[in-house]
Design an enzyme around this catalytic site. Sequence first.
Site, PDB file in Angstrom:
ATOM      1  N   THR A  12      18.776 -14.684  65.233  1.00  0.00           N
ATOM      2  CA  THR A  12      18.021 -15.920  65.453  1.00  0.00           C
ATOM      3  C   THR A  12      16.504 -15.689  65.434  1.00  0.00           C
ATOM      4  OG1 THR A  12      18.127 -15.587  67.846  1.00  0.00           O
ATOM      5  CG2 THR A  12      19.860 -16.941  66.867  1.00  0.00           C
ATOM      6  N   SER A  86      10.569  -8.364  71.599  1.00  0.00           N
ATOM      7  CA  SER A  86       9.668  -7.837  70.569  1.00  0.00           C
ATOM      8  C   SER A  86       8.191  -8.129  70.826  1.00  0.00           C
ATOM      9  CB  SER A  86      10.071  -8.414  69.199  1.00  0.00           C
ATOM     10  OG  SER A  86       9.641  -9.752  69.099  1.00  0.00           O
ATOM     11  N   THR A 127       9.055   0.503  64.405  1.00  0.00           N
ATOM     12  CA  THR A 127       7.800  -0.251  64.371  1.00  0.00           C
ATOM     13  C   THR A 127       6.564   0.642  64.329  1.00  0.00           C
ATOM     14  OG1 THR A 127       6.345  -1.598  65.785  1.00  0.00           O
ATOM     15  CG2 THR A 127       8.098  -0.440  66.907  1.00  0.00           C
ATOM     16  N   GLU A 129       4.123   0.153  66.062  1.00  0.00           N
ATOM     17  CA  GLU A 129       3.656   0.321  67.455  1.00  0.00           C
ATOM     18  C   GLU A 129       3.914   1.737  67.960  1.00  0.00           C
ATOM     19  OE1 GLU A 129       2.428  -1.355  70.491  1.00  0.00           O
ATOM     20  OE2 GLU A 129       1.351  -2.326  68.885  1.00  0.00           O
ATOM     21  N   TYR A 151       6.860  -1.309  75.220  1.00  0.00           N
ATOM     22  CA  TYR A 151       7.605  -1.676  74.003  1.00  0.00           C
ATOM     23  C   TYR A 151       7.638  -0.505  73.022  1.00  0.00           C
ATOM     24  CZ  TYR A 151       8.261  -3.803  69.363  1.00  0.00           C
ATOM     25  OH  TYR A 151       8.677  -4.082  68.084  1.00  0.00           O
ATOM     26  N   LYS A 155      10.945   1.569  71.754  1.00  0.00           N
ATOM     27  CA  LYS A 155      11.271   1.634  70.320  1.00  0.00           C
ATOM     28  C   LYS A 155      11.319   3.076  69.817  1.00  0.00           C
ATOM     29  CE  LYS A 155      11.833  -2.551  68.607  1.00  0.00           C
ATOM     30  NZ  LYS A 155      12.910  -2.933  67.677  1.00  0.00           N
TER      31      LYS A 155
HETATM   32  P1  NAP Z   1      11.868 -11.819  67.050  1.00  0.00           P
HETATM   33  O1  NAP Z   1      11.554 -13.007  66.214  1.00  0.00           O
HETATM   34  O2  NAP Z   1      11.295 -11.720  68.419  1.00  0.00           O
HETATM   35  O3  NAP Z   1      13.474 -11.728  67.158  1.00  0.00           O
HETATM   36  C1  NAP Z   1      14.102 -10.918  68.116  1.00  0.00           C
HETATM   37  C2  NAP Z   1      15.578 -11.270  68.160  1.00  0.00           C
HETATM   38  O4  NAP Z   1      16.220 -10.438  69.127  1.00  0.00           O
HETATM   39  C3  NAP Z   1      15.885 -12.720  68.557  1.00  0.00           C
HETATM   40  O5  NAP Z   1      16.982 -13.189  67.792  1.00  0.00           O
HETATM   41  C4  NAP Z   1      16.317 -12.562  70.022  1.00  0.00           C
HETATM   42  O6  NAP Z   1      17.156 -13.593  70.458  1.00  0.00           O
HETATM   43  C5  NAP Z   1      17.079 -11.249  69.936  1.00  0.00           C
HETATM   44  N1  NAP Z   1      17.305 -10.653  71.251  1.00  0.00           N
HETATM   45  C6  NAP Z   1      16.416 -10.516  72.273  1.00  0.00           C
HETATM   46  N2  NAP Z   1      17.023  -9.949  73.338  1.00  0.00           N
HETATM   47  C7  NAP Z   1      18.316  -9.726  72.977  1.00  0.00           C
HETATM   48  C8  NAP Z   1      19.432  -9.189  73.649  1.00  0.00           C
HETATM   49  N3  NAP Z   1      19.369  -8.739  74.909  1.00  0.00           N
HETATM   50  N4  NAP Z   1      20.628  -9.114  72.988  1.00  0.00           N
HETATM   51  C9  NAP Z   1      20.717  -9.566  71.711  1.00  0.00           C
HETATM   52  N5  NAP Z   1      19.691 -10.093  71.026  1.00  0.00           N
HETATM   53  C10 NAP Z   1      18.497 -10.169  71.654  1.00  0.00           C
HETATM   54  O7  NAP Z   1      11.485 -10.479  66.291  1.00  0.00           O
HETATM   55  P2  NAP Z   1      11.219 -10.239  64.708  1.00  0.00           P
HETATM   56  O8  NAP Z   1       9.779 -10.431  64.443  1.00  0.00           O
HETATM   57  O9  NAP Z   1      12.242 -10.970  63.941  1.00  0.00           O
HETATM   58  O10 NAP Z   1      11.475  -8.671  64.626  1.00  0.00           O
HETATM   59  C11 NAP Z   1      12.778  -8.156  64.341  1.00  0.00           C
HETATM   60  C12 NAP Z   1      12.858  -6.721  64.845  1.00  0.00           C
HETATM   61  O11 NAP Z   1      11.882  -5.924  64.183  1.00  0.00           O
HETATM   62  C13 NAP Z   1      12.583  -6.539  66.335  1.00  0.00           C
HETATM   63  O12 NAP Z   1      13.400  -5.481  66.787  1.00  0.00           O
HETATM   64  C14 NAP Z   1      11.123  -6.123  66.399  1.00  0.00           C
HETATM   65  O13 NAP Z   1      10.876  -5.377  67.565  1.00  0.00           O
HETATM   66  C15 NAP Z   1      11.014  -5.303  65.140  1.00  0.00           C
HETATM   67  N6  NAP Z   1       9.705  -5.265  64.481  1.00  0.00           N
HETATM   68  C16 NAP Z   1       9.051  -6.407  64.203  1.00  0.00           C
HETATM   69  C17 NAP Z   1       7.837  -6.368  63.534  1.00  0.00           C
HETATM   70  C18 NAP Z   1       7.069  -7.622  63.172  1.00  0.00           C
HETATM   71  O14 NAP Z   1       5.871  -7.513  62.877  1.00  0.00           O
HETATM   72  N7  NAP Z   1       7.721  -8.785  63.165  1.00  0.00           N
HETATM   73  C19 NAP Z   1       7.306  -5.128  63.129  1.00  0.00           C
HETATM   74  C20 NAP Z   1       8.027  -3.970  63.399  1.00  0.00           C
HETATM   75  C21 NAP Z   1       9.249  -4.052  64.071  1.00  0.00           C
HETATM   76  P3  NAP Z   1      16.515 -14.773  71.400  1.00  0.00           P
HETATM   77  O15 NAP Z   1      15.472 -15.409  70.570  1.00  0.00           O
HETATM   78  O16 NAP Z   1      17.673 -15.616  71.730  1.00  0.00           O
HETATM   79  O17 NAP Z   1      15.922 -14.031  72.573  1.00  0.00           O
HETATM   80  O1  G4F Z   2       0.409 -10.446  67.099  1.00  0.00           O
HETATM   81  P1  G4F Z   2       0.450  -9.415  68.163  1.00  0.00           P
HETATM   82  O2  G4F Z   2       0.967  -9.833  69.493  1.00  0.00           O
HETATM   83  O3  G4F Z   2       1.293  -8.218  67.541  1.00  0.00           O
HETATM   84  P2  G4F Z   2       1.431  -6.667  67.920  1.00  0.00           P
HETATM   85  O4  G4F Z   2       1.077  -6.408  69.330  1.00  0.00           O
HETATM   86  O5  G4F Z   2       0.693  -5.885  66.882  1.00  0.00           O
HETATM   87  O6  G4F Z   2       3.009  -6.444  67.776  1.00  0.00           O
HETATM   88  C1  G4F Z   2       3.732  -6.975  66.672  1.00  0.00           C
HETATM   89  O7  G4F Z   2       3.734  -6.008  65.642  1.00  0.00           O
HETATM   90  C2  G4F Z   2       4.437  -4.787  65.958  1.00  0.00           C
HETATM   91  C3  G4F Z   2       4.319  -3.887  64.738  1.00  0.00           C
HETATM   92  O8  G4F Z   2       3.092  -3.199  64.777  1.00  0.00           O
HETATM   93  C4  G4F Z   2       5.873  -5.135  66.281  1.00  0.00           C
HETATM   94  F1  G4F Z   2       6.572  -3.995  66.535  1.00  0.00           F
HETATM   95  C5  G4F Z   2       5.916  -6.059  67.477  1.00  0.00           C
HETATM   96  O9  G4F Z   2       7.276  -6.418  67.737  1.00  0.00           O
HETATM   97  C6  G4F Z   2       5.137  -7.322  67.141  1.00  0.00           C
HETATM   98  O10 G4F Z   2       5.824  -7.995  66.115  1.00  0.00           O
HETATM   99  O11 G4F Z   2      -0.991  -8.789  68.386  1.00  0.00           O
HETATM  100  C7  G4F Z   2      -1.755  -8.283  67.321  1.00  0.00           C
HETATM  101  C8  G4F Z   2      -3.155  -7.915  67.806  1.00  0.00           C
HETATM  102  C9  G4F Z   2      -3.187  -7.059  69.077  1.00  0.00           C
HETATM  103  O12 G4F Z   2      -4.138  -6.059  68.936  1.00  0.00           O
HETATM  104  C10 G4F Z   2      -3.604  -8.009  70.155  1.00  0.00           C
HETATM  105  O13 G4F Z   2      -4.303  -7.422  71.241  1.00  0.00           O
HETATM  106  O14 G4F Z   2      -3.821  -9.124  68.138  1.00  0.00           O
HETATM  107  C11 G4F Z   2      -4.516  -8.916  69.350  1.00  0.00           C
HETATM  108  N1  G4F Z   2      -4.736 -10.219  70.017  1.00  0.00           N
HETATM  109  C12 G4F Z   2      -5.960 -10.709  70.337  1.00  0.00           C
HETATM  110  N2  G4F Z   2      -5.810 -11.887  70.968  1.00  0.00           N
HETATM  111  C13 G4F Z   2      -3.795 -11.062  70.446  1.00  0.00           C
HETATM  112  C14 G4F Z   2      -4.470 -12.115  71.051  1.00  0.00           C
HETATM  113  N3  G4F Z   2      -2.458 -11.018  70.369  1.00  0.00           N
HETATM  114  C15 G4F Z   2      -1.757 -12.055  70.882  1.00  0.00           C
HETATM  115  N4  G4F Z   2      -0.412 -12.047  70.781  1.00  0.00           N
HETATM  116  N5  G4F Z   2      -2.389 -13.108  71.504  1.00  0.00           N
HETATM  117  C16 G4F Z   2      -3.751 -13.177  71.616  1.00  0.00           C
HETATM  118  O15 G4F Z   2      -4.267 -14.129  72.185  1.00  0.00           O
END
Ligand code: NAP
Ligand code: G4F
Length: 338
Positions: A12, A86, A127, A129, A151, A155
Amino acid sequence: MSTKSALITGITGQDGAYLSQLLLQKGYAVHGLLPRRSTDTLWRLRELGVDRDVRLHDGDLTDLSSLIRAMEASKAIEVYNLGAQSFVGSSWQQPILTAQVDGVGALNVLEAVRIVNPEARFYQASTSEMFGLIQAEMQDERTLFHPRSPYGVAKLMAHWATVNYRESFGLHASSGILFNHESPLRGIEFVTRKVSDAVARIKLGKAKELRLGNIDAKRDWGFAGDYVEAMWLMLQQPQADDYVVATGITTTVRDMCRIAFGHAGLSMDEHLVIDPAFFRPAEVDVLLGNPGKAKAKLGWTPKTSLEQLITMMVDADLRRLGAVKRLEPERLPGSRIE
Ligand code: NAP
Ligand code: G4F
């Protein structure tokens, strides 16, 4: 030929929705793990028009028995572990939950695979991160890790568990070290979507300001629709491995904001307020990925520029907020055309 079956945890979420769409287009039977929630969490699958095409199984990453049942019921030969808490910012408030879901949760999925079908191929959503306090100007698969948040720490455990199950039990277990990827389906708490939503609200007269934290932070941002293709490609390789997935370009939050405001014909300086409440206890100042290995071995390249990504997100939020009367899912990028 029988239909291939895939199981997605986090179905989702942003990536879960795009991956479901991609796998359905490729003819897979798509199964997803659905944790119990009191609110409707299927909106992303609906926006892509795939909510009725996937099969959902009650379960949670912290509940091994539910994962075993989902593995058995789905008969999955590919398992994508995308489920996670996440949001980096929340991980300081909920470090234990983050460790249980993102760290031990991944181990639970690996155990379910090992117990039910050790031949199934496994993908771990690792990730950038994990690089945190970066140890090289451009990060690749050989760069040392130094996570900066609970986080990132959780990870990193999941990442090493994936490598360890590959080495210990011969599982086809791959880890995608994905840099930030965004889309109109991004959660509102992440900075790109917070910005696109605020810009749309300001444009429509529904808000006046946008409050952000550290706008000097730099990220390597790509489009989620491009990145899920890399996940699938990893599981099609004869050998499991780890891959960095990134664009190779890094941009400040400030410049990303400027693109969004500029697209809406607004002046960023008139609306942006820096708010210390959004600064983090420890920051990841800069991320910049080297996708060389993914390009060479998977034939993967990003197709969407940051400008295209941010303008697509602002446009989607303008539509959602009423610039046109009804949200038209088929107009969202990557939407299925009926
Ligand atoms: P997201 O939109 O936050 O989706 C996370 C999903 O995990 C949601 O479906 C959530 O369900 C589910 N979830 C949370 N807690 C759970 C639990 N206890 N049991 C089962 N499911 C659970 O994240 P995304 O951006 O799609 O990212 C997908 C994956 O890639 C994550 O593992 C994230 O950490 C990783 N990642 C993301 C990025 C990025 O930039 N997007 C980069 C690197 C890695 P609910 O919504 O119902 O809580
Ligand atoms: O969009 P962010 O919250 O993403 P962040 O922390 O980089 O994490 C995302 O990317 C990771 C991969 O590198 C994933 F693993 C993780 O699950 C997630 O998808 O923040 C991006 C940057 C940070 O440096 C933060 O400090 O934006 C800066 N920022 C500045 N003002 C803010 C804000 N971030 C958020 N969320 N909200 C603010 O108001």
